[in-house]
Structure formats: structure tokens, C-alpha cells
Design a protein around this motif. Structure first.
Motif, PDB file in Angstrom:
ATOM      1  N   GLU A  49     -39.848  37.764 -18.746  1.00 45.37           N
ATOM      2  CA  GLU A  49     -39.786  37.450 -20.172  1.00 45.37           C
ATOM      3  C   GLU A  49     -40.871  36.448 -20.530  1.00 45.37           C
ATOM      4  OE1 GLU A  49     -34.947  37.874 -20.690  1.00 45.37           O
ATOM      5  OE2 GLU A  49     -35.865  35.894 -20.804  1.00 45.37           O
ATOM      6  N   THR A  57     -40.862  36.821 -27.077  1.00 47.82           N
ATOM      7  CA  THR A  57     -41.922  37.666 -27.631  1.00 47.82           C
ATOM      8  C   THR A  57     -42.185  38.893 -26.782  1.00 47.82           C
ATOM      9  OG1 THR A  57     -43.618  36.356 -26.524  1.00 47.82           O
ATOM     10  CG2 THR A  57     -43.082  35.755 -28.795  1.00 47.82           C
ATOM     11  N   TRP A  58     -41.789  38.864 -25.504  1.00 51.16           N
ATOM     12  CA  TRP A  58     -41.962  40.033 -24.636  1.00 51.16           C
ATOM     13  C   TRP A  58     -40.852  40.028 -23.602  1.00 51.16           C
ATOM     14  CZ3 TRP A  58     -45.722  43.775 -25.117  1.00 51.16           C
ATOM     15  CH2 TRP A  58     -45.704  44.765 -24.137  1.00 51.16           C
ATOM     16  N   GLU A  59     -40.238  41.182 -23.425  1.00 51.17           N
ATOM     17  CA  GLU A  59     -39.209  41.357 -22.402  1.00 51.17           C
ATOM     18  C   GLU A  59     -39.494  42.680 -21.716  1.00 51.17           C
ATOM     19  OE1 GLU A  59     -36.011  42.068 -20.042  1.00 51.17           O
ATOM     20  OE2 GLU A  59     -36.189  43.335 -21.800  1.00 51.17           O
ATOM     21  N   ARG A  60     -39.673  42.648 -20.426  1.00 54.00           N
ATOM     22  CA  ARG A  60     -40.133  43.810 -19.672  1.00 54.00           C
ATOM     23  C   ARG A  60     -39.290  45.058 -19.913  1.00 54.00           C
ATOM     24  NH1 ARG A  60     -39.206  46.591 -15.426  1.00 54.00           N
ATOM     25  NH2 ARG A  60     -37.374  45.388 -14.871  1.00 54.00           N
ATOM     26  N   ARG A  61     -38.003  44.933 -19.869  1.00 53.01           N
ATOM     27  CA  ARG A  61     -37.139  46.109 -20.074  1.00 53.01           C
ATOM     28  C   ARG A  61     -37.209  46.601 -21.514  1.00 53.01           C
ATOM     29  NH1 ARG A  61     -33.072  42.859 -17.076  1.00 53.01           N
ATOM     30  NH2 ARG A  61     -33.344  43.425 -14.905  1.00 53.01           N
ATOM     31  N   ARG A  62     -37.112  45.693 -22.445  1.00 54.75           N
ATOM     32  CA  ARG A  62     -37.122  46.039 -23.871  1.00 54.75           C
ATOM     33  C   ARG A  62     -38.451  46.637 -24.312  1.00 54.75           C
ATOM     34  NH1 ARG A  62     -37.380  41.077 -27.805  1.00 54.75           N
ATOM     35  NH2 ARG A  62     -39.553  41.302 -27.196  1.00 54.75           N
ATOM     36  N   ASP A  63     -39.554  46.037 -23.810  1.00 52.99           N
ATOM     37  CA  ASP A  63     -40.883  46.403 -24.300  1.00 52.99           C
ATOM     38  C   ASP A  63     -41.630  47.374 -23.389  1.00 52.99           C
ATOM     39  OD1 ASP A  63     -40.705  44.780 -26.653  1.00 52.99           O
ATOM     40  OD2 ASP A  63     -40.907  43.044 -25.349  1.00 52.99           O
ATOM     41  N   GLY A  64     -40.983  47.857 -22.350  1.00 55.80           N
ATOM     42  CA  GLY A  64     -41.581  48.895 -21.519  1.00 55.80           C
ATOM     43  C   GLY A  64     -42.626  48.430 -20.534  1.00 55.80           C
ATOM     44  N   PRO A  67     -46.986  43.206 -20.460  1.00 51.62           N
ATOM     45  CA  PRO A  67     -48.078  43.265 -21.437  1.00 51.62           C
ATOM     46  C   PRO A  67     -49.419  43.205 -20.718  1.00 51.62           C
ATOM     47  CG  PRO A  67     -47.207  41.039 -21.339  1.00 51.62           C
ATOM     48  CD  PRO A  67     -46.338  41.891 -20.442  1.00 51.62           C
ATOM     49  N   ALA A  71     -52.766  42.495 -25.157  1.00 48.34           N
ATOM     50  CA  ALA A  71     -51.516  42.379 -25.922  1.00 48.34           C
ATOM     51  C   ALA A  71     -50.968  40.959 -25.866  1.00 48.34           C
ATOM     52  CB  ALA A  71     -50.487  43.375 -25.397  1.00 48.34           C
ATOM     53  N   LEU A  75     -50.449  38.549 -29.060  1.00 54.28           N
ATOM     54  CA  LEU A  75     -49.129  38.008 -29.395  1.00 54.28           C
ATOM     55  C   LEU A  75     -49.193  36.495 -29.608  1.00 54.28           C
ATOM     56  CD1 LEU A  75     -46.833  39.914 -26.869  1.00 54.28           C
ATOM     57  CD2 LEU A  75     -46.673  40.020 -29.356  1.00 54.28           C
TER      58      LEU A  75
END
Length: 96
Positions: A49, A57-64, A67, A71, A75
Motif C-alpha cells: 500500500e 493512494t495505491w493498493e496492490r489488490r485494489r489497483d491491480g 504502480p 504512475a 499520483l
């Protein structure tokens, strides 16, 4: 006014320390005067995260996945200095 803090929480079981440290170095290289701190937080359970001032701002599971550097820098820039041009990172795909 205090400078923003970027926090990268990474999974030690997955050996994501080097990836996290590399991302931290990239952010510090680009935003060295604008960012207050980059903190690496070891975790477990497949976690990766990135949060800026406490906002996820970024979560590996949520955002695929993870980054890419482009990206990540965009961000951070969009939150701390929206008008800033990131040079070659911004030049690809820009209308103009």
C-alpha cells in the motif's frame, strides 16, 4: 505548513523491500524539497500500500499490481504540486 508524508507498506514475506526502497528513492529524487518524509513500513500477508498524508493512494489488490514509476510520480505530483511538469514522464500521450 508541514510537508506531506508518503508511506509505503510492503510485505516482508513476499520480499518487496527492494521494490519499495526503489520507489521511495524515485519519489525522493523527484520531490526532494516538496516531500517531508518517505517511510517504509514492513508488513505481512501480501500487503503493498502507498498512502500520502494518511490517504490510501495505491493498493496492490485494489489497483491491480504495483504502480510503475510514472504512475507513482504522477499520483504524488497530483496531490502535492498539481501544476508541476514532470518532464519526459508527462510528455508521452499529452495533447497539445
Amino acid at each position: 505548513m508541514s510537508k506531506p508524508e508518503l508511506r509505503i507498506t510492503y510485505c516482508t514475506q513476499c520480499n518487496w523491500l527492494l521494490r519499495s526502497a526503489w520507489m521511495a528513492a524515485e519519489v525522493l529524487t523527484t520531490f526532494g524539497l516538496e516531500i517531508g518524509a518517505v517511510i517504509l513500513v514492513p508488513g505481512t500477508g501480501d500487503i503493498f500500500e502507498i498512502s500520502l498524508d494518511g490517504e490510501l493512494t495505491w493498493e496492490r489488490r485494489r489497483d491491480g499490481g504495483f504502480p510503475d514509476v510514472k504512475a507513482l510520480k504522477q499520483l504524488v505530483r497530483d496531490r502535492i504540486d498539481p501544476g508541476r511538469d514532470l518532464g519526459h514522464i508527462d510528455s508521452h500521450g499529452k495533447a497539445g
